[in-house]
Design a protein around this motif. Sequence first.
Motif, short mmCIF file in Angstrom:
data_model
loop_
_atom_site.label_atom_id
_atom_site.label_comp_id
_atom_site.label_asym_id
_atom_site.label_seq_id
_atom_site.Cartn_x
_atom_site.Cartn_y
_atom_site.Cartn_z
N PRO A 19 2.66 23.80 -5.55
CA PRO A 19 2.43 25.25 -5.64
C PRO A 19 0.94 25.56 -5.75
O PRO A 19 0.18 24.79 -6.34
CB PRO A 19 3.17 25.64 -6.92
N MET A 20 0.56 26.68 -5.18
CA MET A 20 -0.85 27.08 -5.22
C MET A 20 -1.14 27.74 -6.58
O MET A 20 -1.30 28.95 -6.68
CB MET A 20 -1.17 28.03 -4.06
N ASP A 21 -1.20 26.92 -7.58
CA ASP A 21 -1.50 27.34 -8.96
C ASP A 21 -2.60 26.43 -9.48
O ASP A 21 -2.36 25.25 -9.74
CB ASP A 21 -0.24 27.22 -9.81
N PRO A 22 -3.83 26.96 -9.62
CA PRO A 22 -4.95 26.11 -10.06
C PRO A 22 -4.70 25.39 -11.38
O PRO A 22 -5.33 24.36 -11.65
CB PRO A 22 -6.11 27.10 -10.17
N ALA A 23 -3.79 25.88 -12.20
CA ALA A 23 -3.47 25.20 -13.46
C ALA A 23 -2.63 23.95 -13.21
O ALA A 23 -2.54 23.08 -14.09
CB ALA A 23 -2.73 26.15 -14.40
N ASN A 24 -2.04 23.83 -12.03
CA ASN A 24 -1.23 22.67 -11.67
C ASN A 24 -2.18 21.53 -11.27
O ASN A 24 -3.06 21.72 -10.43
CB ASN A 24 -0.31 23.05 -10.52
N SER A 25 -2.01 20.36 -11.85
CA SER A 25 -2.92 19.24 -11.58
C SER A 25 -2.87 18.82 -10.11
O SER A 25 -3.91 18.43 -9.54
CB SER A 25 -2.61 18.05 -12.49
N ASP A 26 -1.70 18.89 -9.47
CA ASP A 26 -1.60 18.55 -8.05
C ASP A 26 -2.36 19.56 -7.20
O ASP A 26 -3.01 19.21 -6.20
CB ASP A 26 -0.15 18.47 -7.60
N CYS A 27 -2.29 20.83 -7.57
CA CYS A 27 -3.03 21.87 -6.85
C CYS A 27 -4.53 21.66 -7.04
O CYS A 27 -5.31 21.80 -6.09
CB CYS A 27 -2.62 23.26 -7.34
N ALA A 28 -4.94 21.33 -8.26
CA ALA A 28 -6.36 21.07 -8.52
C ALA A 28 -6.86 19.91 -7.64
O ALA A 28 -7.95 19.98 -7.06
CB ALA A 28 -6.58 20.77 -9.99
N ALA A 29 -6.03 18.88 -7.49
CA ALA A 29 -6.40 17.75 -6.63
C ALA A 29 -6.51 18.19 -5.18
O ALA A 29 -7.43 17.77 -4.45
CB ALA A 29 -5.39 16.62 -6.78
N TYR A 30 -5.60 19.05 -4.74
CA TYR A 30 -5.65 19.58 -3.38
C TYR A 30 -6.93 20.38 -3.16
O TYR A 30 -7.62 20.21 -2.16
CB TYR A 30 -4.42 20.45 -3.10
N LEU A 31 -7.25 21.26 -4.10
CA LEU A 31 -8.46 22.09 -3.98
C LEU A 31 -9.72 21.23 -3.96
O LEU A 31 -10.66 21.52 -3.22
CB LEU A 31 -8.50 23.13 -5.10
N GLU A 32 -9.74 20.15 -4.74
CA GLU A 32 -10.87 19.21 -4.71
C GLU A 32 -10.96 18.54 -3.34
O GLU A 32 -12.04 18.37 -2.79
CB GLU A 32 -10.72 18.15 -5.80
N TRP A 33 -9.81 18.17 -2.79
CA TRP A 33 -9.76 17.53 -1.47
C TRP A 33 -10.31 18.47 -0.41
O TRP A 33 -11.09 18.07 0.45
CB TRP A 33 -8.31 17.13 -1.18
N VAL A 34 -9.93 19.76 -0.48
CA VAL A 34 -10.44 20.76 0.47
C VAL A 34 -11.94 20.95 0.28
O VAL A 34 -12.70 21.00 1.26
CB VAL A 34 -9.69 22.11 0.31
N ALA A 35 -12.40 21.02 -0.98
CA ALA A 35 -13.83 21.18 -1.27
C ALA A 35 -14.64 20.01 -0.73
O ALA A 35 -15.81 20.17 -0.34
CB ALA A 35 -14.04 21.35 -2.77
N ALA A 36 -14.03 18.83 -0.67
CA ALA A 36 -14.71 17.64 -0.15
C ALA A 36 -14.64 17.55 1.37
O ALA A 36 -15.09 16.56 1.95
CB ALA A 36 -14.10 16.39 -0.79
N GLY A 37 -14.09 18.59 2.01
CA GLY A 37 -14.05 18.61 3.47
C GLY A 37 -12.70 18.36 4.09
O GLY A 37 -12.56 18.34 5.31
N GLY A 38 -11.69 18.19 3.26
CA GLY A 38 -10.34 17.98 3.79
C GLY A 38 -9.81 19.24 4.47
O GLY A 38 -10.06 20.36 4.02
N VAL A 39 -9.12 19.04 5.58
CA VAL A 39 -8.54 20.18 6.32
C VAL A 39 -7.03 19.94 6.43
O VAL A 39 -6.60 18.95 7.03
CB VAL A 39 -9.16 20.30 7.73
N PRO A 40 -6.23 20.84 5.84
CA PRO A 40 -4.77 20.66 5.90
C PRO A 40 -4.23 20.91 7.30
O PRO A 40 -4.82 21.67 8.08
CB PRO A 40 -4.24 21.68 4.90
N ASP A 41 -3.13 20.26 7.61
CA ASP A 41 -2.45 20.51 8.87
C ASP A 41 -1.85 21.90 8.84
O ASP A 41 -1.55 22.45 7.77
CB ASP A 41 -1.33 19.48 9.09
N LEU A 42 -1.63 22.47 10.02
CA LEU A 42 -0.98 23.78 10.10
C LEU A 42 0.48 23.65 9.70
O LEU A 42 1.07 22.57 9.81
CB LEU A 42 -1.08 24.32 11.53
N PRO A 43 1.08 24.75 9.25
CA PRO A 43 2.50 24.66 8.87
C PRO A 43 3.36 24.31 10.08
O PRO A 43 3.03 24.66 11.21
CB PRO A 43 2.84 26.07 8.36
#
Length: 142
Positions: free
Chosen positions: A21-45
């Motif tokens: 879930p897109m909830d910054p308090a969620n540790s998995d979401c925080a890891a996702y946001l860090e991945w994006v900040a490091a240049g990660g690009v998610p696949d399209l839905p």
Amino acid sequence: MYSLMPGGAAVLRTTDGAIVPMDPANSDCAAYLEWVAAGGVPDLPPQPTRASLLKQAVEQIRHERQPILGVLDGLQASYITKDDKPTAIVIETAKQALRDITKVDLSACETLAEMKAVVLARYALIASASPALKSAFAQAVQ
């Protein structure tokens, strides 16, 4: 590593299939946001298949026609009680058309919105058979 989910409320972690879930308090979401900040690009839905769109359209048609059929059942009973067989027959014909509406040709439609438009046009055609039907359709969709 991640794929966007329709609606944007979550992402799919492709390594294990977890929905994040897109909830910054969620540790998995925080890891996702860090991945994006490091240049990660998610696949399209993932895009829905034509078969899944058709299945969804038919399910919606069946759900939406039920209240109309219920109103028509009551209306038909009242015309039978009044011995108005011609109107009762018109209503029965409309009810059969509603039962058959799941067979409407949607082959030219590419989106769910196009499929809905075709079905709405069919509803309008069925309702146009008599003023009683127009009234029943209007009552059922309120």
